[in-house]
Write an enzyme that holds these catalytic residues in place. Structure first.
Site, PDB file in Angstrom:
ATOM      1  NE  ARG A  18      -6.378  -3.789   1.267  1.00 42.57           N
ATOM      2  CZ  ARG A  18      -5.196  -4.070   1.827  1.00 42.57           C
ATOM      3  NH1 ARG A  18      -4.403  -3.097   2.237  1.00 42.57           N
ATOM      4  NH2 ARG A  18      -4.814  -5.321   1.975  1.00 42.57           N
ATOM      5  CE  LYS A  53       1.609   0.622   7.105  1.00 41.38           C
ATOM      6  NZ  LYS A  53       0.525  -0.036   7.812  1.00 41.38           N
TER       7      LYS A  53
END
Lengths: 433, 433
Positions: free
Chosen positions: B168, B187
């Site tokens: 990205r 995460k």
């Protein structure tokens, strides 16, 4: 400037400069811009489109990525035709000799068929011996000498387009008007033409399903042509049923040869192919000579009916090594019978195209092999009155095991009605005339 | 299903199923989905967003791409904090020991700083000997034993996120709310927490420049947490000026240690860091214990002021091999002087962050080395009255040649006004309380 900054601009609807587009395409061809950046850029273009400046820069940098044919300026105009693709769409094989017979030069780069539509290159390859992959010098020389030469599309012309198209195909970025236009027009402009006639098709057998979509594409293509110095006119034509009598490579060559030689055992089926070929040839002549369409039609008709177009075709094929007498058509046939009485109301060309693929006459992947001898003969057209059990299509295929699947697909493609359907109009509209 | 069909669906706003998103992410991690398809997909998501089902599937498949920490259910709650990043943002080092001292367990995965914001991992590494890259088993064991363990972010947890984020970054697809949320939350969820407090920052030193943008991001993050079984609350806090007294890794550790040890030679500057640390710790405790925020604030304040938080911090650092007495701060300093009389009206944290990078205290690329000893001391805050020639910042840097550029950047970052500016509000709003 970082490439991601350039992608971001397009994403955020900030106009890119000619230099920015050029560095993107040049970098892509050179390998410094990776596929993953180009695909993100293409998706941003899908959503946000391109400005005139961007489109012109894209076309020019795609042309500059490869070699470009240049023709000497002379009274003999240089013109080509592009069709957006359909089923049984064989007009290139007739109109190009007509235009050459009328004094034009047609440097015709032909592509392979993919999906449900056929390709001129495959049709030519069904003539044994025909050499399609020539050097650009030879291509140019033959075009100048004979008024026509066919060339298989290779990496010499617009390699950027070849690379970008393959990427778009696997990243859902094919359906972007500016990218479609740049892909089509860059290759045509690189041929060195001054004029281009577009045959933009609509209907069940075409990529554009409605006349509105076809017109939108046509206008976008014409705009790209005009901003890159090529005069363009367009016919919006129907692909609501397959064009003419045959679908399949050798069968379509046979149809073209018979039309050019004047054979007409079932003229109503040949008329359609002849009519569209003459019309498109006339549009090309009208552009090239600057005369009106009526005059051009008369010249084109005369070139076809007099046999002069066929003379050109024979010379060109022979000059490219082809032997028209060696064309092989499948010996094994199977008639598809009408399941009931009625009128033929619709024939889904896309389905017929897939039936042709089932028979080996087309391909789903660019690497699939082709059986040039197989195909489908259309014994009926929209409006035909049929009785139950009457043959409506004839399948040609020497591999008998392939016939069953194609037959059921063909039957699925035809719709019948009790009353006579409205007359089918082949040529819907002209643009740029 | 072909991946390009899946990209096309997202492009055309057709909802994808859990299975489709999962096969996309699984294929990407396995390498069967190439970068160029994933970047086109990410760009389509940038334009068309994601549904709840898609977002949850994305988060889950990113979590499943790696290992996941699981904690035994018990009365000791498992909670973490995430900040969207700022300048001088060191609260993790104080609030985690507070929460552990109040009975919680904080399995804190810390990242490196990038761009103008700092990272907890770099700050911890300025303590000599500290081992941040532990096995997940050791991480879990230490968290259970001490109530807190710091872990450097590695490829064990959410490797899909690591790979996707890198892509990205170079394809202009960072700024997509669903992708940002999935990246952050996957995460955190993989740490095995039941509760999460978010510190979403706004202002000149934050990624989100307005409170409105910050709230939008907060709500999106909270939604992802809740749909994945994590209870979340949020503080929207100001990054209109750097937080607290110091910017720079060892300097920020020094500030935290002094706050936890109760030192307060210039309390007005330490108060800000202490206030926000207590507030965020209280929000974590309130979530974990299900008590109200006032009660939780009292507990957090007591844990800090009593020295119990510092005890935990010392034990944790020592258990991870760190030697707090070995922290090195640059000996060479240079005071930045006020160019005129007036009130400090604004301090652009982003500029100060870049000044810190000039001093070696931060990095522009993930691979840049860091000088842990360098940084900036803020001697003034918004509202401070200064006289021309008075020290307003102090630069710490042993490489004298780096000071000049940082100094001029610092001066550019400060705006003065004649009249006293409105009071600076640190904690703008709570969400999910």
């Amino acid at each position: 400037m970082l490439i991601q900054e350039l992608i971001k601009k397009k994403r955020d609807k900030i106009d890119l400069s000619t230099e920015e587009i050029t560095s993107l395409i040049d970098g892509y061809v050179a390998g410094s811009v990776p596929d993953y950046q180009m695909s993100a850029f293409a998706m941003a273009v899908f959503f946000n489109g391109m400005t005139e400046v961007e489109k012109t820069a894209l076309v020019q940098s795609m042309i500059n990525s490869g070699e470009r044919v240049e023709f000497e300026k002379s009274v003999r105009f240089v013109v080509d035709k592009h069709s957006t693709g359909g089923i049984g769409d064989k007009t290139s094989l007739i109109l190009a000799p007509i235009v050459a017979a009328c004094g034009g030069r047609v440097p015709m780069i032909a592509g392979r068929g993919l999906g449900h539509t056929g390709g001129t290159l495959d049709k030519l390859e069904s003539i044994p011996g025909t050499k399609i992959f020539l050097s650009l010098d030879e291509f140019k020389k033959k075009t100048n000498e004979l008024g026509l030469c066919y060339l298989g599309q290779t990496g010499q012309i617009c390699p950027a387009d070849k690379k970008l198209y393959a990427l778009r195909d696997v990243t859902a970025t094919v359906e972007s008007l500016p990218l479609i236009c740049a892909s089509i027009m860059s290759k045509k402009i690189a041929e060195g033409i001054s004029f281009l006639t577009l045959d933009v098709k609509y209907g069940a057998g075409a990529f554009m399903k409605t006349t509105q979509q076809a017109e939108e594409l046509a206008l976008a293509l014409m705009e790209v042509g005009e901003s890159n110095g090529v005069r363009v006119n367009t016919a919006i034509t129907s692909m609501e049923q397959p064009l003419g009598r045959f679908i399949g490579n050798a069968l379509e060559i046979k149809e073209c040869v018979e039309i050019m030689k004047g054979a007409s055992n079932q003229p109503e089926f040949y008329n359609e192919t002849a009519e569209l070929s003459i019309e498109l040839a006339a549009m090309m002549i009208s552009l090239g000579k600057g005369c009106d369409l009526t005059q051009a039609r008369a010249q084109a008709t005369d070139a076809l009916k007099s046999g002069r177009a066929y003379e050109v075709f024979e010379k060109v094929i022979s000059a490219q090594g082809g032997d028209l007498s060696g064309i092989k058509i499948a010996k094994n046939t199977k008639d598809v019978l009408a399941p009931s009485d009625g009128h033929v109301a619709a024939i889904n060309g896309e389905q017929l195209g897939y039936a042709a693929i089932n028979l080996g006459a087309g391909r789903l992947k660019t690497t699939d092999p082709i059986d040039h001898s197989s195909g489908i003969e259309c014994l009926v057209k929209i409006g035909s009155k049929v009785s139950k059990g009457e043959p409506i299509f004839r399948i040609y295929c020497d591999e008998a095991n392939k016939i069953h699947l194609a037959e059921s697909r063909i039957l699925d493609a035809v719709r019948f009605s009790e009353s006579k359907p409205p007359e089918h109009i082949l040529i819907h509209k002209h643009l740029g005339i």
